[in-house]
Design a protein around this motif. Structure first.
Motif, PDB file in Angstrom:
ATOM      1  N   LEU A 173       3.929  -7.412  -2.628  1.00 45.69           N
ATOM      2  CA  LEU A 173       4.692  -7.180  -1.394  1.00 45.69           C
ATOM      3  C   LEU A 173       3.771  -7.014  -0.186  1.00 45.69           C
ATOM      4  O   LEU A 173       4.019  -7.607   0.876  1.00 45.69           O
ATOM      5  CB  LEU A 173       5.585  -5.948  -1.546  1.00 45.69           C
ATOM      6  CG  LEU A 173       6.386  -5.572  -0.295  1.00 45.69           C
ATOM      7  CD1 LEU A 173       7.338  -6.698   0.093  1.00 45.69           C
ATOM      8  CD2 LEU A 173       7.152  -4.267  -0.514  1.00 45.69           C
ATOM      9  N   GLU A 174       2.718  -6.227  -0.329  1.00 46.37           N
ATOM     10  CA  GLU A 174       1.829  -5.987   0.813  1.00 46.37           C
ATOM     11  C   GLU A 174       1.222  -7.288   1.354  1.00 46.37           C
ATOM     12  O   GLU A 174       1.306  -7.549   2.566  1.00 46.37           O
ATOM     13  CB  GLU A 174       0.732  -4.989   0.435  1.00 46.37           C
ATOM     14  CG  GLU A 174      -0.164  -4.630   1.615  1.00 46.37           C
ATOM     15  CD  GLU A 174      -1.278  -3.673   1.234  1.00 46.37           C
ATOM     16  OE1 GLU A 174      -1.572  -2.772   2.037  1.00 46.37           O
ATOM     17  OE2 GLU A 174      -1.840  -3.826   0.129  1.00 46.37           O
ATOM     18  N   PRO A 175       0.633  -8.149   0.519  1.00 48.29           N
ATOM     19  CA  PRO A 175       0.102  -9.403   1.073  1.00 48.29           C
ATOM     20  C   PRO A 175       1.182 -10.335   1.610  1.00 48.29           C
ATOM     21  O   PRO A 175       0.948 -11.060   2.578  1.00 48.29           O
ATOM     22  CB  PRO A 175      -0.661 -10.025  -0.094  1.00 48.29           C
ATOM     23  CG  PRO A 175      -0.171  -9.340  -1.318  1.00 48.29           C
ATOM     24  CD  PRO A 175       0.264  -7.985  -0.903  1.00 48.29           C
ATOM     25  N   LEU A 176       2.380 -10.316   1.017  1.00 51.01           N
ATOM     26  CA  LEU A 176       3.471 -11.141   1.523  1.00 51.01           C
ATOM     27  C   LEU A 176       3.871 -10.706   2.928  1.00 51.01           C
ATOM     28  O   LEU A 176       4.004 -11.531   3.843  1.00 51.01           O
ATOM     29  CB  LEU A 176       4.675 -11.071   0.580  1.00 51.01           C
ATOM     30  CG  LEU A 176       5.946 -11.762   1.082  1.00 51.01           C
ATOM     31  CD1 LEU A 176       5.713 -13.253   1.303  1.00 51.01           C
ATOM     32  CD2 LEU A 176       7.110 -11.522   0.109  1.00 51.01           C
ATOM     33  N   VAL A 177       4.055  -9.406   3.118  1.00 50.82           N
ATOM     34  CA  VAL A 177       4.426  -8.891   4.436  1.00 50.82           C
ATOM     35  C   VAL A 177       3.331  -9.193   5.450  1.00 50.82           C
ATOM     36  O   VAL A 177       3.605  -9.593   6.590  1.00 50.82           O
ATOM     37  CB  VAL A 177       4.716  -7.384   4.364  1.00 50.82           C
ATOM     38  CG1 VAL A 177       4.879  -6.799   5.767  1.00 50.82           C
ATOM     39  CG2 VAL A 177       5.967  -7.114   3.536  1.00 50.82           C
ATOM     40  N   ALA A 178       2.065  -9.012   5.043  1.00 45.53           N
ATOM     41  CA  ALA A 178       0.954  -9.288   5.957  1.00 45.53           C
ATOM     42  C   ALA A 178       0.982 -10.744   6.421  1.00 45.53           C
ATOM     43  O   ALA A 178       0.786 -11.034   7.605  1.00 45.53           O
ATOM     44  CB  ALA A 178      -0.376  -8.959   5.282  1.00 45.53           C
ATOM     45  N   ARG A 179       1.228 -11.674   5.512  1.00 44.42           N
ATOM     46  CA  ARG A 179       1.302 -13.092   5.889  1.00 44.42           C
ATOM     47  C   ARG A 179       2.462 -13.333   6.856  1.00 44.42           C
ATOM     48  O   ARG A 179       2.323 -14.057   7.849  1.00 44.42           O
ATOM     49  CB  ARG A 179       1.502 -13.956   4.637  1.00 44.42           C
ATOM     50  CG  ARG A 179       0.298 -14.041   3.741  1.00 44.42           C
ATOM     51  CD  ARG A 179      -0.740 -15.047   4.247  1.00 44.42           C
ATOM     52  NE  ARG A 179      -1.853 -15.145   3.318  1.00 44.42           N
ATOM     53  CZ  ARG A 179      -1.950 -16.060   2.365  1.00 44.42           C
ATOM     54  NH1 ARG A 179      -0.971 -16.953   2.186  1.00 44.42           N
ATOM     55  NH2 ARG A 179      -3.009 -16.096   1.578  1.00 44.42           N
ATOM     56  N   LEU A 180       3.617 -12.747   6.572  1.00 47.07           N
ATOM     57  CA  LEU A 180       4.780 -12.942   7.431  1.00 47.07           C
ATOM     58  C   LEU A 180       4.586 -12.305   8.802  1.00 47.07           C
ATOM     59  O   LEU A 180       5.183 -12.740   9.789  1.00 47.07           O
ATOM     60  CB  LEU A 180       6.035 -12.363   6.757  1.00 47.07           C
ATOM     61  CG  LEU A 180       6.491 -13.066   5.471  1.00 47.07           C
ATOM     62  CD1 LEU A 180       7.630 -12.297   4.823  1.00 47.07           C
ATOM     63  CD2 LEU A 180       6.918 -14.507   5.762  1.00 47.07           C
TER      64      LEU A 180
END
Length: 403
Positions: free
Chosen positions: A311-318
């Protein structure tokens, strides 16, 4: 469905993840910790005039020899410069940031001068041309690219943007992450607990991690184990325009695990729901329209490990932010047995040795339901699938949770 390796799962979750195309325009004071969506060019030249870098006297270098006595003609201060030109045999009192008067080519600092009562100044040290003068445009010129797109707007960047005369900045929109806990047994903190009930604690940790990565979080509360309750929560996430829906618990295929069933009935494309990792094997990933769906396990350690990894890397990308840099090297403090087919994430402590090496010590208890253990952990010690026995002193990868 076969167990998916962690690296493959992460790649599939991150595939195509990027900020929304249309930036958000924010007042400068609200831009801290946001991401610049477009390059920023200077709207002015800085400094816009030759300025003094020191308090002292503006003079001609040819006249400011050691022992020279010059008449003090006037004064130039920041925001209130001297209007005329420097005359022959004269000096102009000047202060830091003030415009250098026409005719002056150097600054003699006040520490090497002596102001006299008769309106003159004694020069005690010879000056050289250009000394202590900031040339016009030495910092940046109008039209220069000052900040590149993708820059995280910290204190330095915001100060620079203001100096370039920008009052509002185009920033990447924050992704909206909706978080839903599921289960008949769950109650919110502070509510009375009946027989067999527990506190829904995971929601708060997952939400905090998403906010820290750059998201706005919508808390959908707790849905009981009823199809209509999960359906209603899904409607709320869609109506709110959530970019990511995170569910906690109920994503497996047991009799009371209804999340996946409801999502599939509503048209979710299921990418995968089993990962070769421990803790966190039953993780669901898919998409419903333009909304990404991430179903985390219900056990606290499993939920938080998966949230850190996916979740953390996904949110960072978004959000347009840099990928989290949590992976580091360390030295094992203890022997570890050979590992099985799943990648293991052992909760551990992390210390620094006298020689500066990171030392990782696994916690004694690794049950995925133990919240205090996870709270105490400073890292996750990563054991790849089928890793052989590891001796104390051998290197290992760790995912740093906190300093």
């Amino acid at each position: 469905m076969a167990l998916m390796p962690v690296e493959d799962a992460l790649a599939r979750i991150l595939a195509g993840a990027a900020p929304r195309d249309e930036p958000e325009m924010l007042e400068l004071a609200s831009c801290c910790d946001r991401v610049l969506a477009r390059e920023l060019r200077a709207l002015r030249t800085h400094p816009p005039f030759a300025a003094s870098a020191m308090d002292g006297y503006a003079v001609r270098a040819a006249e400011a020899v050691d022992g020279a006595v010059l008449r003090v003609q006037g004064e130039s201060a920041a925001g209130r410069g001297y209007d005329g030109a420097l005359e022959q045999g004269a000096a102009i009192r000047i202060f830091t940031g003030a415009p250098v008067p026409a005719g002056a080519d150097t600054i003699v600092i006040q520490e090497v001068t002596e102001k006299r009562d008769d309106g003159t100044v004694l020069i005690r040290e010879a000056a050289s041309p250009g000394r202590h003068i900031r040339a016009a445009g030495v910092d940046f010129q109008e039209g220069d690219v000052g900040l590149e797109a993708g820059r995280l707007l910290d204190a330095g960047a915001i100060t620079f943007a203001a100096a370039m005369n920008h009052a509002r900045l185009p920033v990447a929109p924050r992704p909206k992450v909706a978080v839903l806990a599921t289960g008949d047994e769950l109650r919110l903190p502070g509510q009375p607990l009946g027989p067999g009930q527990i506190i829904a604690s995971n929601t708060f940790g997952v939400a905090a991690l998403a906010r820290g990565a750059g998201a706005d979080v919508l808390d959908l509360g707790i849905a009981v184990d009823r199809i209509e309750a999960i359906d209603a929560a899904l409607d709320s996430a869609i109506a709110a325009g959530a970019d990511v829906l995170v569910t906690i618990g109920g994503a497996s295929v047991g009799d009371h695990d209804l999340v996946q069933k409801v999502m599939l009935a509503r048209g979710m494309t299921l990418d995968f729901w089993k990962i070769a990792m421990r803790p966190g094997k039953p993780l669901m990933a898919g998409s419903l329209g333009g909304m990404r769906v991430l179903g985390l396990p219900g056990n606290p350690a499993s939920s938080l490990v998966c949230a850190h990894l996916f979740l953390e890397p996904l949110v960072a990308r978004l959000a347009g932010r840099p990928d989290p840099q949590r992976l580091q090297k360390a030295i094992l403090a203890n022997d570890l047995p050979e590992n099985g087919e799943r990648q293991d994430y052992l909760r551990g402590d992390l210390t620094i040795s006298s020689s500066g090496e990171r030392i990782a010590t696994p916690m004694l208890r690794q049950d995925s339901s133990l919240m205090k253990v996870f709270s105490d952990a400073r890292c996750l010690i990563i054991r790849p699938p089928h890793a052989p026995e590891a001796k104390a002193g051998s290197p290992t990868d760790v995912l740093v949770l906190r300093p």
